[in-house]
Design a protein around this motif. Structure first.
Motif, PDB file in Angstrom:
ATOM      1  N   LYS A 108       0.843  -1.212   0.000  1.00 23.66           N
ATOM      2  CA  LYS A 108       0.000   0.000   0.000  1.00 23.66           C
ATOM      3  C   LYS A 108       0.877   1.261   0.000  1.00 23.66           C
ATOM      4  N   LYS A 109       1.884   1.201   0.829  1.00 20.06           N
ATOM      5  CA  LYS A 109       2.777   2.372   0.924  1.00 20.06           C
ATOM      6  C   LYS A 109       3.665   2.480  -0.308  1.00 20.06           C
ATOM      7  N   LEU A 110       3.933   1.333  -0.908  1.00 17.26           N
ATOM      8  CA  LEU A 110       4.705   1.341  -2.146  1.00 17.26           C
ATOM      9  C   LEU A 110       3.908   2.050  -3.221  1.00 17.26           C
ATOM     10  N   ALA A 111       2.622   1.762  -3.232  1.00 10.47           N
ATOM     11  CA  ALA A 111       1.752   2.403  -4.233  1.00 10.47           C
ATOM     12  C   ALA A 111       1.653   3.912  -3.973  1.00 10.47           C
ATOM     13  N   GLN A 112       1.723   4.277  -2.687  1.00 11.28           N
ATOM     14  CA  GLN A 112       1.653   5.702  -2.340  1.00 11.28           C
ATOM     15  C   GLN A 112       2.980   6.406  -2.583  1.00 11.28           C
ATOM     16  N   GLY A 113       4.033   5.556  -2.814  1.00  8.50           N
ATOM     17  CA  GLY A 113       5.355   6.132  -3.056  1.00  8.50           C
ATOM     18  C   GLY A 113       6.163   6.320  -1.804  1.00  8.50           C
ATOM     19  N   VAL A 114       5.665   5.759  -0.670  1.00  8.83           N
ATOM     20  CA  VAL A 114       6.409   5.949   0.583  1.00  8.83           C
ATOM     21  C   VAL A 114       7.633   5.026   0.596  1.00  8.83           C
ATOM     22  N   TYR A 115       7.379   3.724   0.163  1.00 10.98           N
ATOM     23  CA  TYR A 115       8.504   2.775   0.160  1.00 10.98           C
ATOM     24  C   TYR A 115       8.977   2.556  -1.261  1.00 10.98           C
ATOM     25  N   LYS A 116      10.308   2.220  -1.344  1.00 13.13           N
ATOM     26  CA  LYS A 116      10.857   1.931  -2.667  1.00 13.13           C
ATOM     27  C   LYS A 116      10.493   0.528  -3.110  1.00 13.13           C
ATOM     28  N   ASP A 117      10.553  -0.451  -2.192  1.00 12.78           N
ATOM     29  CA  ASP A 117      10.231  -1.843  -2.540  1.00 12.78           C
ATOM     30  C   ASP A 117       9.717  -2.570  -1.303  1.00 12.78           C
ATOM     31  N   CYS A 118       9.263  -3.773  -1.536  1.00 12.22           N
ATOM     32  CA  CYS A 118       8.754  -4.602  -0.413  1.00 12.22           C
ATOM     33  C   CYS A 118       9.495  -5.933  -0.343  1.00 12.22           C
ATOM     34  N   ASP A 119      10.788  -5.910  -0.703  1.00 16.53           N
ATOM     35  CA  ASP A 119      11.537  -7.178  -0.715  1.00 16.53           C
ATOM     36  C   ASP A 119      11.578  -7.845   0.644  1.00 16.53           C
ATOM     37  N   GLU A 120      11.731  -7.082   1.674  1.00 11.20           N
ATOM     38  CA  GLU A 120      11.859  -7.646   3.023  1.00 11.20           C
ATOM     39  C   GLU A 120      10.571  -8.329   3.437  1.00 11.20           C
ATOM     40  N   SER A 121       9.446  -7.679   3.168  1.00  4.81           N
ATOM     41  CA  SER A 121       8.150  -8.271   3.555  1.00  4.81           C
ATOM     42  C   SER A 121       7.892  -9.557   2.780  1.00  4.81           C
ATOM     43  N   GLU A 122       8.228  -9.489   1.496  1.00  6.91           N
ATOM     44  CA  GLU A 122       8.002 -10.701   0.682  1.00  6.91           C
ATOM     45  C   GLU A 122       8.892 -11.843   1.163  1.00  6.91           C
ATOM     46  N   ALA A 123      10.140 -11.504   1.515  1.00  6.79           N
ATOM     47  CA  ALA A 123      11.048 -12.552   2.014  1.00  6.79           C
ATOM     48  C   ALA A 123      10.527 -13.145   3.313  1.00  6.79           C
ATOM     49  N   ARG A 124       9.942 -12.297   4.155  1.00  7.95           N
ATOM     50  CA  ARG A 124       9.418 -12.793   5.433  1.00  7.95           C
ATOM     51  C   ARG A 124       8.281 -13.785   5.174  1.00  7.95           C
ATOM     52  N   VAL A 125       7.370 -13.404   4.278  1.00  6.89           N
ATOM     53  CA  VAL A 125       6.223 -14.291   3.962  1.00  6.89           C
ATOM     54  C   VAL A 125       6.732 -15.629   3.406  1.00  6.89           C
ATOM     55  N   TRP A 126       7.712 -15.526   2.491  1.00  5.61           N
ATOM     56  CA  TRP A 126       8.244 -16.756   1.890  1.00  5.61           C
ATOM     57  C   TRP A 126       8.871 -17.655   2.959  1.00  5.61           C
ATOM     58  N   ALA A 127       9.602 -17.079   3.912  1.00  9.93           N
ATOM     59  CA  ALA A 127      10.270 -17.859   4.963  1.00  9.93           C
ATOM     60  C   ALA A 127       9.260 -18.568   5.856  1.00  9.93           C
ATOM     61  N   VAL A 128       8.190 -17.847   6.207  1.00 11.53           N
ATOM     62  CA  VAL A 128       7.175 -18.478   7.069  1.00 11.53           C
ATOM     63  C   VAL A 128       6.519 -19.643   6.333  1.00 11.53           C
ATOM     64  N   LYS A 129       6.241 -19.405   5.039  1.00 13.07           N
ATOM     65  CA  LYS A 129       5.637 -20.512   4.271  1.00 13.07           C
ATOM     66  C   LYS A 129       6.564 -21.718   4.200  1.00 13.07           C
ATOM     67  N   GLU A 130       7.856 -21.474   4.062  1.00 12.31           N
ATOM     68  CA  GLU A 130       8.840 -22.573   4.052  1.00 12.31           C
ATOM     69  C   GLU A 130       8.794 -23.344   5.364  1.00 12.31           C
ATOM     70  N   MET A 131       8.726 -22.610   6.469  1.00 15.94           N
ATOM     71  CA  MET A 131       8.687 -23.288   7.767  1.00 15.94           C
ATOM     72  C   MET A 131       7.411 -24.108   7.906  1.00 15.94           C
ATOM     73  N   ILE A 132       6.297 -23.568   7.412  1.00 15.07           N
ATOM     74  CA  ILE A 132       5.034 -24.331   7.481  1.00 15.07           C
ATOM     75  C   ILE A 132       5.140 -25.603   6.652  1.00 15.07           C
ATOM     76  N   THR A 133       5.712 -25.512   5.471  1.00 16.41           N
ATOM     77  CA  THR A 133       5.864 -26.697   4.602  1.00 16.41           C
ATOM     78  C   THR A 133       6.713 -27.753   5.287  1.00 16.41           C
ATOM     79  N   MET A 134       7.822 -27.304   5.904  1.00 16.29           N
ATOM     80  CA  MET A 134       8.704 -28.257   6.567  1.00 16.29           C
ATOM     81  C   MET A 134       7.998 -28.908   7.749  1.00 16.29           C
ATOM     82  N   THR A 135       7.202 -28.124   8.462  1.00 13.78           N
ATOM     83  CA  THR A 135       6.482 -28.699   9.618  1.00 13.78           C
ATOM     84  C   THR A 135       5.489 -29.763   9.157  1.00 13.78           C
TER      85      THR A 135
END
Lengths: 109, 377
Positions: free
Chosen positions: B157-184
């Protein structure tokens, strides 16, 4: 002559009378009583550990099919008949052997 | 042989032995049929069989009846006449019976072992664990995934508003949690599989065999099935021995009666009515065609004692004569006239001495006495 005067094969053996004193222990009587007891034990084992549990479904007999129980009751009956036949034919070892097998069968049943 | 032999007692004993042997024969048939027919049809509840099942069952029933009949004949045979062929036949019949009768004993052990295994507390606990592991959709990272997705949404949302340059960190966090769920979830699946394998082993815990089977199993180092086979084999062998023993007892009582002139193997038939005007034929011996036999047989059943003075041949005496005629040289027989025991010397030796022989034939044919000037007996 009375029927008791005849032995297993239908022969009569009159007891000779002597003037000697009788032996202190009549081993023939002891042997015949032991033989009789073995036969009775065989029948008792068959009745109390094979027939009655099958009829009343006690002692775990309900776990097995009825046909299976009946087969082994008949097996015990044949062994008891053989034990009695051996007892009356004065074969004490065979009588004891058949009774022992009834014991094993009753325990395993 | 003693004159004190009582045929009534001996015959009563024979009847008892016959009943016992008959019970053993029926039992042997039932035991064999239980396994053979059960195998061919699938069950032995014959009252619920259909046509196809009866067609499958009949050959098995026939085989079992044939083998049982084989056993009946062999076990009650006179052991003095046992030949190598007889022994071989007994081995075949007994072998078939033993192998077909062992089945129900092993079935019993199998039922006992599997039932006790499935009822054990440890097995029930493992089953509960499997159900829990398989049906559980919850993971400990569900909340983390929610938070990561929420942050990612905020970042976009903030990226669309121009506040943030990118959302790489958030996407990486989501991907990591999904990996942990898959492993569990993978670990949970592995655990469920391991529990299933454990449950499968616990369904057949060989320690739940009968103590006798366990004794054989642990003593000889065998598997449960082999130990169960050995125990059933032992019991069935003794059953077959009892069956054979009852047959021997029956044969001995039968032979004892036979040796005293009482035939229990054949049933007397009523002779047919003689044709009118026909003379009663005389019976002749195949060995001595000129000698008449069976003449003047006294059928009076009220007095069976030997009555030599009257010169009458009773049925009992005639029976002994017939038995002696059939016995071989060297065998012990009883004189038809005076019941004295003697050993038969030749095939036609029937009496203990010539006086008994003469008395017999004089009684059978009084004409002989008239010819010699003596009065009829």
């Amino acid at each position: 002559m009375k029927q008791d005067d005849f032995d297993y094969w239908g022969y009569h053996h009159p007891i000779p009378t002597t003037q000697e004193e009788p032996e202190p222990v009549d081993w023939r009587t002891v042997g015949s009583v032991a033989n009789w007891l073995i036969g009775v034990i065989g029948w008792a084992l068959w009745l109390f550990f094979l027939v009655i549990p099958t009829i009343n479904s006690t002692h775990g007999a309900a776990l097995y099919p009825v046909e299976n129980n009946v087969v082994f009751v008949l097996t015990g009956l044949v062994l008891a008949l053989a034990s009695s036949a051996a007892w009356s034919a004065s074969h004490p070892i065979k009588s004891a052997l058949f009774t022992f097998v009834i014991l094993i069968l009753a325990y395993w049943f | 042989m003693s004159n004190n032999f009582d045929p009534r007692i001996a015959y009563g004993l024979y009847k008892k032995r016959l009943i016992a042997f008959s019970i053993a024969a029926v039992t042997a048939f039932v035991m064999s049929a239980y396994f053979v027919v059960g195998y061919l049809v699938g069950d032995i509840k014959f009252w619920s069989w259909g046509e196809d099942q009866w067609l499958n069952a009949l050959p098995g029933i026939g085989i079992c009846m044939a083998m049982t009949a084989f056993q009946i004949v062999l076990y009650s045979k006179d052991s003095n006449k046992a030949t190598a062929g007889t022994v071989l036949a007994i081995c075949i019949a007994a072998g078939f019976s033993i192998l077909s009768e062992i089945g129900q004993g092993m079935e019993r052990d199998e039922i006992r072992m599997t039932t006790k295994s499935k009822e054990s507390g440890a097995y029930q606990a493992v089953l509960g664990s499997i159900n829990g592991a398989a049906g559980n959709a919850y993971t400990p990272y569900s909340r983390d995934l929610q938070q990561a997705n929420s942050r990612l949404a905020t970042c976009r949302k903030k990226l669309a508003q121009g506040v943030y340059k990118d959302c790489d960190e958030s996407e990486a966090r989501v991907w990591a949690v999904k990996e942990m769920i898959t492993m569990t979830q993978a670990a949970q699946g592995q655990r469920a599989l391991a529990l299933s394998a454990t449950a499968k082993e616990m369904e057949r815990d060989e320690n739940n065999y009968h103590p006798l089977v366990n004794l054989i199993r642990t003593t000889l180092g065998l598997t449960g099935i082999i130990a169960s086979f050995l125990l059933s084999l032992t019991i069935i062998i003794f059953f077959e021995y009892a069956f054979h023993y009852l047959g021997r007892q029956l044969a001995e009582t039968r032979d004892l009666l036979f040796s005293h002139g009482y035939d229990t193997t054949t049933k007397a038939r009523q002779t047919p009515r003689q044709r009118e005007g026909m003379k009663k034929p005389e019976t002749r011996s195949p060995k001595h065609p000129t000698r008449n036999e069976g003449v003047r047989v006294d059928t009076d059943t009220t007095d069976k004692r030997v009555d030599t003075d009257a010169g009458v041949i009773t049925e009992e005496m005639q029976a002994r004569y017939n038995i002696n005629e059939g016995m071989k040289a060297g065998e012990d027989v009883s004189c038809p006239w005076c019941e004295t025991e003697f050993k038969k010397r030749t095939y036609n030796h029937r009496f203990c001495n010539k006086h008994c022989k003469d008395d017999w034939h004089n009684a059978a044919n009084p004409d002989r006495l008239q010819h010699k000037g003596k009065g009829a007996g």
